[in-house]
Write an enzyme that holds these catalytic residues in place. Structure first.
Site, PDB file in Angstrom:
ATOM      1  N   ASN A  52      -3.350  12.589  -4.310  1.00  0.00           N
ATOM      2  CA  ASN A  52      -4.486  12.994  -5.136  1.00  0.00           C
ATOM      3  C   ASN A  52      -5.036  14.348  -4.712  1.00  0.00           C
ATOM      4  O   ASN A  52      -5.397  15.184  -5.552  1.00  0.00           O
ATOM      5  CB  ASN A  52      -5.591  11.937  -5.058  1.00  0.00           C
ATOM      6  CG  ASN A  52      -5.293  10.708  -5.913  1.00  0.00           C
ATOM      7  OD1 ASN A  52      -4.595  10.795  -6.911  1.00  0.00           O
ATOM      8  ND2 ASN A  52      -5.829   9.572  -5.505  1.00  0.00           N
ATOM      9  N   ASP A  94       0.848  -1.190   0.000  1.00  0.00           N
ATOM     10  CA  ASP A  94       0.000   0.000   0.000  1.00  0.00           C
ATOM     11  C   ASP A  94       0.886   1.243   0.000  1.00  0.00           C
ATOM     12  O   ASP A  94       1.830   1.352   0.792  1.00  0.00           O
ATOM     13  CB  ASP A  94      -0.914   0.009   1.229  1.00  0.00           C
ATOM     14  CG  ASP A  94      -1.970   1.094   1.154  1.00  0.00           C
ATOM     15  OD1 ASP A  94      -3.064   0.810   0.631  1.00  0.00           O
ATOM     16  OD2 ASP A  94      -1.701   2.232   1.610  1.00  0.00           O
ATOM     17  N   ILE A  95       0.589   2.171  -0.909  1.00  0.00           N
ATOM     18  CA  ILE A  95       1.353   3.422  -0.979  1.00  0.00           C
ATOM     19  C   ILE A  95       0.982   4.291   0.215  1.00  0.00           C
ATOM     20  O   ILE A  95      -0.199   4.543   0.472  1.00  0.00           O
ATOM     21  CB  ILE A  95       1.067   4.169  -2.292  1.00  0.00           C
ATOM     22  CG1 ILE A  95       1.375   3.275  -3.490  1.00  0.00           C
ATOM     23  CG2 ILE A  95       1.872   5.465  -2.369  1.00  0.00           C
ATOM     24  CD1 ILE A  95       0.950   3.868  -4.819  1.00  0.00           C
ATOM     25  N   GLU A 115      -4.631   2.199  -4.534  1.00  0.00           N
ATOM     26  CA  GLU A 115      -3.175   2.233  -4.363  1.00  0.00           C
ATOM     27  C   GLU A 115      -2.634   0.937  -3.770  1.00  0.00           C
ATOM     28  O   GLU A 115      -1.520   0.899  -3.253  1.00  0.00           O
ATOM     29  CB  GLU A 115      -2.775   3.410  -3.452  1.00  0.00           C
ATOM     30  CG  GLU A 115      -3.133   3.258  -1.980  1.00  0.00           C
ATOM     31  CD  GLU A 115      -4.545   3.717  -1.622  1.00  0.00           C
ATOM     32  OE1 GLU A 115      -4.755   4.092  -0.461  1.00  0.00           O
ATOM     33  OE2 GLU A 115      -5.421   3.708  -2.508  1.00  0.00           O
TER      34      GLU A 115
END
Length: 338
Positions: free
Chosen positions: A198, A190-191, A233
């Site tokens: 965003n 997971d980023i 993500e």
């Protein structure tokens, strides 16, 4: 062409890539006769190796007349051949899937007259195979990152993780196994703080980060590893390693690659990774649930790290599998730990 109709129909309806290669071998062997040798080769990073074969003398042929043809053959669906002692040797590079950086070539040795008689049919079968590979890629790959999509993960989980029967695996998975007791590991990536990307830079740059993540995954992991974009993500990787330490090393190598990468406009970013061992009796929801629990622990304890579920369980850091609900739109896992 009529005698080949069953093979062409089988190619066009097959969704199992390993079975697809076996059907291709049978189609070529059907055309070239029972004395023909037919083999699939895989070229990756300058190295070419035999992956599947049929025929009486294919192993000796693989290290003989085909060698020069394999090195010279580069253009998909273009037949290169030569004749030695009345026996014709040929190689056709096939259209290769985007799933792997490796290139696939089909090679064959047969009576020269049979090869000349069926040359057009062989090229036709190769084109049908290539077109079907394109269709499989279209349906199985994520449109943004060109990694495998979540639908493909859910459909093929059991086949990808059968560690005990290499006959049911494709050549990518077989190559990754150092022995019959190879262990499969699954990680969830997971980023970190992706929603902030965003929000601060817009979805265009958010998509660029996802694209770069896909590129970094292809460069960091090996061609036999299975790489998925799971949604948003979040990414999933399935690989084989002899033990937990080797698996952790592979996952951490990717984490370091992300940490050291400069993303356009956004700058430096990091990711958190949770991973778990996969057993023959596992089902997808259980495995992903365990990896998610390790991921949550990594997020809660500083992010930008790799955590193993089994190690955390042994240390008493996690209590057991958690029931994970389906993610809602724009859900930000980092918000749980801010």
């Amino acid at each position: 062409m009529l005698p080949l109709f069953p093979e062409l129909e089988a190619i066009s309806s097959c969704r199992d890539r390993s079975a697809l290669n076996q059907i291709l071998l049978r189609a070529f062997a059907h055309l070239l006769g029972e004395d023909a040798d037919v083999a699939l080769f895989r070229r990756d990073q300058g190295e070419t190796g035999l992956t599947q074969c049929v025929g009486p003398t294919v192993m000796s042929a693989a290290f003989g007349a085909w060698d020069g043809l394999l090195r010279a053959s580069l253009v998909p669906n273009l037949l290169k051949s030569e004749v030695q002692d009345g026996r014709a040797y040929g190689v056709i590079p096939l259209h290769s899937s985007e799933v792997s950086s490796a290139k696939t070539l089909i090679a064959f040795a047969a009576d020269e007259k049979l090869l000349r008689r069926h040359e057009d049919n062989l090229l036709c079968v190769a084109r049908v195979y290539g077109n079907h590979v394109k269709l499989l890629d279209y349906s199985e790959l994520d449109s943004l990152t060109r990694l495998l999509n979540r639908k493909t993960f859910e459909e093929t989980f059991e086949r990808l993780l059968q560690a005990g029967n290499t006959e049911e695996l494709d050549e990518d998975m077989v190559e990754r196994r150092s022995n019959e007791d190879g262990v499969a590991w699954l990680c969830v990536i997971d980023i970190d703080h992706f929603k902030r990307i965003n929000d601060n830079f817009g979805h265009l740059f958010g998509d660029e980060v996802l694209l770069r993540m896909g590129d970094l995954m292809r460069k960091s992991f090996r061609s036999g590893d299975r790489l998925f974009r799971f949604g948003g993500e979040e990414f999933v990787v399935i690989l084989n390693a002899d033990n937990e330490s080797l698996a952790q090393r592979g996952f951490d190598r990717f984490r370091q690659a992300v940490e050291s990468n400069e993303f356009p406009q956004v700058g430096k970013e990091t990711c958190s990774i949770g991973f778990t061992r996969v057993s023959d009796s596992d089902i997808p929801t259980d495995v992903v649930g365990r990896a998610d629990e390790a991921l949550y622990y990594a997020k809660e304890n500083g992010r930008n790290q790799v955590r193993c579920y089994e190690a955390l369980l042994a240390e008493g850091m996690v209590s057991g599998p958690a029931v994970v609900e389906a993610p809602v739109a724009d859900f930000d896992i980092d918000a749980l730990f801010d």
